[in-house]
Design a protein around this motif. Structure first.
Motif, short mmCIF file in Angstrom:
data_model
loop_
_atom_site.label_atom_id
_atom_site.label_comp_id
_atom_site.label_asym_id
_atom_site.label_seq_id
_atom_site.Cartn_x
_atom_site.Cartn_y
_atom_site.Cartn_z
N LEU A 342 -1.78 -8.07 -22.28
CA LEU A 342 -1.54 -7.29 -21.86
C LEU A 342 -2.21 -6.29 -20.41
O LEU A 342 -3.20 -6.77 -19.81
N PHE A 343 -0.83 -6.15 -19.82
CA PHE A 343 -1.20 -5.33 -18.81
C PHE A 343 -0.01 -4.06 -18.79
O PHE A 343 0.41 -3.79 -18.98
N PHE A 344 -1.04 -2.71 -18.17
CA PHE A 344 -1.50 -1.63 -18.70
C PHE A 344 -1.51 -0.87 -18.16
O PHE A 344 -2.21 -1.02 -17.10
N GLY A 345 0.22 0.06 -16.86
CA GLY A 345 -0.11 1.03 -15.62
C GLY A 345 -0.18 2.24 -15.80
O GLY A 345 0.44 2.72 -16.92
N ALA A 346 -1.13 2.79 -15.55
CA ALA A 346 -0.97 4.30 -15.23
C ALA A 346 -1.63 5.08 -14.37
O ALA A 346 -2.08 3.93 -13.34
N ARG A 347 -1.59 6.41 -13.97
CA ARG A 347 -2.22 6.57 -12.64
C ARG A 347 -3.80 6.36 -12.74
O ARG A 347 -4.11 6.60 -12.36
N THR A 348 -4.18 7.26 -13.69
CA THR A 348 -6.13 7.33 -14.10
C THR A 348 -6.38 6.82 -14.90
O THR A 348 -5.04 6.97 -16.01
N PRO A 349 -7.54 6.78 -15.57
CA PRO A 349 -8.27 6.51 -17.15
C PRO A 349 -7.52 7.64 -17.98
O PRO A 349 -7.07 7.16 -18.86
N GLU A 350 -8.00 8.41 -17.10
CA GLU A 350 -7.65 9.76 -18.06
C GLU A 350 -6.39 9.97 -18.22
O GLU A 350 -6.13 10.26 -19.74
#
Ligand code: NAP
Length: 449
Positions: A342-350
């Motif tokens: 899995l490659f998973f993108g978000a702005r921040t861990p929060e």
């Protein structure tokens, strides 16, 4: 005797979009090579004077709402104004006397008489009757399911006959200290029949009416729970919903369906339609690998697939334990195998949905790589950057019995495809051939908005 007036009596297969199922994602308008598709704030519509029935828009449509045709006299084709006012597709209407014997190409105007449709009329009709075929040249996504996918139930509930679900829980997935409000919403179906597979979607009907006094159209959400439900033994499902507070251009707005869903309390009810989706499904055969790439709430189907595999592994371990202890006879009941990456993108861990549970998953179940784009003091990373860093492992997976799933922001598509191409060429693989084969074999699935 006068010759028949061919222009008045000519018949076309008029291409129409079903407003009850369309999710207004704009994919068809972007795809149409002749700009025959347009929209207003409510409906997507097809201009019969321009459409040439080339079918380029059919396979990219995520819902199938695009694939509707009506046989009409060309002079009586539905106008754009008529289509923009529709809440549902009209029934076939009777043709004027004598019209059935004269067919004309949608778009080109080429006429065939004597009841023999010209080639492209016949093609359009055939294409509408059959499931659209994958075309790697025009679409990067498979339109057929993996060969070993379970058979999906489709369209059990419609706008006119939705199913009512009861809210069993509404949990915030993102930290309380960030604006981004993403929620995990659990909906209970009681004893109602709505089987769902990982990768399928449901339509949500927000209550109330829009600015024109018409009922809000449905919004589609991917199911985040596996086929055995959010909680095994219960007939329920979950959705991953981000509260929409800004439109695509950054202007403040209140997303109708997302705010309705995010504000739901336990015991409230929701009207659902569906299930939708017959191709973005997971393989069931042992040894099949999943390569999943997602951003933000595009994680919903990945969460469903991962949880299904996790439960299978748990069951497998229990059977293996029973065999080892001699409680049952037989082999260890190997049902899964295969790698999950899995490659998973978000702005921040929060702001990454399911961050906590995801980081607790054992690495032997899933190889997870996260990409954060807005962590102060760190360079911006997107999923495609991480794919490049893991190019060798990605290419190894693409060589094998692997099924690719891409879900989330439309903008990531190009970057991810380029990164996969680079990973392949570093490993001596010819990406166009690998990609085309995967598309044709139901092994490359894209759902981006
Ligand atoms: P988001 O928070 O806006 O973005 C997630 C991450 O993607 C951010 O780190 C963002 O970086 C990054 N990103 C932006 N542009 C990118 C690009 N060109 N390439 C790679 N990464 C990029 O995501 P979201 O608001 O949750 O949106 C998710 C999308 O999934 C929505 O379009 C939604 O419609 C779709 N979706 C949702 C579901 C569902 O069931 N809820 C199902 C299918 C699809 P920066 O912002 O820092 O640039």
């Amino acid at each position: 005797m006068n010759a028949p007036d061919n222009a008045a009596l000519a018949v076309i297969k008029q291409h129409l979009i079903d407003p009850e199922v369309c999710i207004r994602c704009n994919t068809c308008e972007e795809t149409c090579p002749v700009d025959a598709i347009t929209h207003d704030s409510r409906n997507y519509v097809v201009n019969a004077d321009i459409c040439n029935a080339c079918n380029a828009c059919i396979s990219p449509c995520p819902t199938g709402s695009i694939d509707h045709w009506r046989t009409v006299a060309k002079a009586q084709a539905y106008t754009l104004e008529e289509q923009l006012g529709w809440d549902e597709l009209p029934a076939e209407k009777p043709l004027p006397a004598g019209a059935a014997d004269i067919a004309v190409d949608a778009g080109t105007g080429a006429v065939a008489t004597g009841g023999v449709p010209s080639a492209s009329v016949a093609n359009a009709a055939a294409a509408s009757a059959e499931a659209p075929q994958a075309n790697a040249a025009t679409s990067p996504s498979s339109t057929t399911a993996p060969w070993s996918a379970a058979h999906p139930y489709l369209h059990l509930y419609s706008l006119k006959k939705p199913v009512t679900a009861t809210v069993a829980g509404n949990f915030r997935l993102t930290s309380a200290n960030v604006d981004n409000d993403v929620r995990h919403i659990v909906l209970d179906l009681g004893t109602q029949f709505m089987p769902l597979l990982e990768g399928q979607s449901v339509g949500v009907l927000p209550p109330g009416v829009d600015a024109n006094g018409k009922p809000h159209y449905l919004r589609m959400y991917s199911v985040a729970s596996p086929r055995t439900g959010e909680r095994e033994g219960y007939n329920n499902l979950s959705l991953t919903v981000k509260r929409v507070t800004h439109d695509h251009d950054g202007r403040a707005t209140v997303g109708v369906a997302s705010n309705f869903l995010c504000d739901l309390k336990k015991g409230d009810t929701v009207q659902l339609t569906g299930p939708f989706g017959a191709s973005f499904l997971m393989p069931n055969h042992p040894g099949s690998n999943l390569l999943m790439v997602c951003t933000g709430t595009g994680s919903a189907p990945m969460r469903a697939m991962t949880e299904h595999r996790r439960r299978l592994k748990e069951a497998e371990r229990a059977v293996a334990g029973d065999v080892a202890r001699g409680v049952v006879k037989g082999d260890s009941g190997r049902v899964t195998g295969g790698k999950l990456m899995l490659f998973f993108g978000a702005r921040t861990p929060e702001e990454l949905p399911y961050f906590g549970p995801l980081t607790k998953l054992p690495p032997e179940l899933m190889d997870t790589t996260l990409a954060f784009s807005r962590v102060p003091g760190q360079p911006r990373a997107y999923v495609q950057d991480r794919i490049r860093e893991r190019a060798r492992d990605v290419a190894e997976l693409l060589r094998g019995d692997t099924f690719v799933y891409l879900c989330g922001l439309k903008g990531m598509e190009t970057g991810v495809l380029e990164a996969l191409q680079e990973a392949c060429s570093l490993a001596g693989l010819h990406w166009p051939a690998v990609h085309q084969r995967m598309v044709e074999e139901g092994r490359f699935h894209v759902e981006t908005y």
